[in-house]
Design a protein around this motif. Structure first.
Motif, PDB file in Angstrom:
ATOM      1  N   ASP A  24      -8.530   7.994   1.128  1.00  0.00           N
ATOM      2  CA  ASP A  24     -10.454   7.408   1.337  1.00  0.00           C
ATOM      3  C   ASP A  24     -10.245   6.976   2.881  1.00  0.00           C
ATOM      4  OD1 ASP A  24     -11.378   9.350   0.460  1.00  0.00           O
ATOM      5  OD2 ASP A  24     -12.537   8.105  -0.908  1.00  0.00           O
ATOM      6  N   VAL A  25      -9.825   5.850   2.542  1.00  0.00           N
ATOM      7  CA  VAL A  25      -9.193   4.536   2.985  1.00  0.00           C
ATOM      8  C   VAL A  25      -8.483   4.793   4.119  1.00  0.00           C
ATOM      9  CG1 VAL A  25      -8.378   2.180   3.557  1.00  0.00           C
ATOM     10  CG2 VAL A  25     -10.187   2.946   1.975  1.00  0.00           C
ATOM     11  N   ALA A  26      -7.083   5.998   4.252  1.00  0.00           N
ATOM     12  CA  ALA A  26      -6.235   6.500   4.755  1.00  0.00           C
ATOM     13  C   ALA A  26      -6.811   6.744   6.070  1.00  0.00           C
ATOM     14  CB  ALA A  26      -5.386   6.846   3.758  1.00  0.00           C
ATOM     15  N   ALA A  70      -2.251   2.991   3.060  1.00  0.00           N
ATOM     16  CA  ALA A  70      -3.318   2.610   2.965  1.00  0.00           C
ATOM     17  C   ALA A  70      -4.118   2.785   0.956  1.00  0.00           C
ATOM     18  CB  ALA A  70      -4.583   3.862   3.119  1.00  0.00           C
ATOM     19  N   PRO A  71      -4.623   1.590   0.433  1.00  0.00           N
ATOM     20  CA  PRO A  71      -5.172   1.499  -0.818  1.00  0.00           C
ATOM     21  C   PRO A  71      -5.071   2.537  -1.192  1.00  0.00           C
ATOM     22  CG  PRO A  71      -6.983   0.608   0.642  1.00  0.00           C
ATOM     23  CD  PRO A  71      -5.682   1.107   1.382  1.00  0.00           C
ATOM     24  N   SER A  72      -5.360   3.656  -0.310  1.00  0.00           N
ATOM     25  CA  SER A  72      -6.068   5.235  -0.940  1.00  0.00           C
ATOM     26  C   SER A  72      -6.716   6.009  -0.057  1.00  0.00           C
ATOM     27  CB  SER A  72      -7.847   5.235  -1.572  1.00  0.00           C
ATOM     28  OG  SER A  72      -8.245   4.950  -0.930  1.00  0.00           O
ATOM     29  N   LEU A  79      -9.444   6.760   7.354  1.00  0.00           N
ATOM     30  CA  LEU A  79     -10.018   6.247   8.738  1.00  0.00           C
ATOM     31  C   LEU A  79      -9.267   5.254   8.641  1.00  0.00           C
ATOM     32  CD1 LEU A  79     -12.614   4.203   5.592  1.00  0.00           C
ATOM     33  CD2 LEU A  79     -13.138   6.317   7.542  1.00  0.00           C
ATOM     34  N   PHE A  80      -7.847   5.234   7.943  1.00  0.00           N
ATOM     35  CA  PHE A  80      -7.045   4.186   9.584  1.00  0.00           C
ATOM     36  C   PHE A  80      -6.418   5.330  10.227  1.00  0.00           C
ATOM     37  CE2 PHE A  80      -5.944   0.875   5.908  1.00  0.00           C
ATOM     38  CZ  PHE A  80      -7.144   0.443   6.485  1.00  0.00           C
ATOM     39  N   PHE A 123       0.757  -1.154  -0.031  1.00  0.00           N
ATOM     40  CA  PHE A 123      -0.144  -0.660  -0.224  1.00  0.00           C
ATOM     41  C   PHE A 123       1.085   1.404  -0.415  1.00  0.00           C
ATOM     42  CE2 PHE A 123      -3.783  -2.060   2.025  1.00  0.00           C
ATOM     43  CZ  PHE A 123      -4.134  -2.570   0.889  1.00  0.00           C
ATOM     44  N   LYS A 144      -7.776   7.707  11.833  1.00  0.00           N
ATOM     45  CA  LYS A 144      -8.571   8.199  12.404  1.00  0.00           C
ATOM     46  C   LYS A 144      -8.898   7.051  13.403  1.00  0.00           C
ATOM     47  CE  LYS A 144     -13.209   7.605  14.239  1.00  0.00           C
ATOM     48  NZ  LYS A 144     -14.156   6.340  14.774  1.00  0.00           N
ATOM     49  N   GLU A 145      -8.713   6.098  13.248  1.00  0.00           N
ATOM     50  CA  GLU A 145      -8.551   4.711  14.179  1.00  0.00           C
ATOM     51  C   GLU A 145      -7.077   4.720  15.493  1.00  0.00           C
ATOM     52  OE1 GLU A 145     -10.867   2.622  15.413  1.00  0.00           O
ATOM     53  OE2 GLU A 145     -12.205   4.077  13.890  1.00  0.00           O
TER      54      GLU A 145
END
Length: 208
Positions: A57-59, A53-55, A61-62, A30, A64-65
């Motif tokens: 948007d997913v980054a 991350a793959p994108s 979310l990652f 990624f 945030k967590e």
């Protein structure tokens, strides 16, 4: 057989002339994204770390967590690592801007300037912090514009220049992503009332 003091190596029975490792295939992992965090409204965004991350948007979310589950957060920026332009490091009492000169426009410069976010590192071991935006025709020109705008701030050990169109930000309408549902209030660090215990301990022991 390859000899070693490490019994794990010895058990592998590797030949002395092991073949060269095979290079990894391109794009087998990624992309890396860098995360910037705002602790409260009006505070500057500060670098907190990377995510894979793959994108974008997913980054987000990652990120945030990874970086906002256990402490206050009102905003977050995520940007691809490859989009960040950075300067060399200088001494803790110096300024990167002392060596920055005006950039002569070239034929391939974009017709319209764009916005760049500027981050300063005030001291080694600290985090890069956003000081504002500048408009410029290139990342190098943005660094010079930053010198004109923020150059009086000293010391500045290192500068990051981020094209604003590469930065993924949070829509104000989505800020409720950090709210904890009533049945899970135990997840909030404040629920443990640690500060109350610290203050009580200070009073009992006379600690400042």
């Amino acid at each position: 057989m390859l000899s070693s003091l490490d019994p794990r190596i010895a058990r592998l029975a590797l030949p002395d002339t092991a073949p060269a490792p095979t290079p990894k295939a391109a794009f087998d992992q990624f992309e890396t994204f860098e995360v910037f965090h705002q602790k409260k409204d009006g505070a500057a965004y500060t670098y907190v770390g990377p995510v894979h991350a793959p994108s974008a948007d997913v980054a987000f979310l990652f990120a945030k967590e990874q970086y906002s589950r256990r402490f206050a957060c009102t905003g977050m920026w995520v940007v691809p690592t490859s989009a960040i332009n950075l300067t060399p490091y200088v001494g803790d009492q110096e300024s990167v801007y002392d060596g920055v000169s005006a950039i002569v426009p070239t034929a391939d410069a974009p017709a319209e300037p764009q916005e760049y976010a500027i981050f300063h590192l005030k001291k080694r071991g600290k985090a890069h912090t956003n000081v504002g935006l500048v408009r410029a025709a290139s990342a190098a020109d943005a660094l010079y514009q930053a010198k004109l705008t923020f150059g009086e701030q000293r010391p500045v050990v290192n500068v990051w220049v981020l094209p604003w169109n590469e930065v993924l930000t949070l829509d104000p309408a989505d800020r409720d992503i950090w709210l904890t549902t009533p049945e899970k209030k135990y997840r909030d660090a404040i629920a443990y009332k640690v500060q109350d215990r610290i203050e009580r301990f200070k009073l009992e022991t006379g600690t400042k």
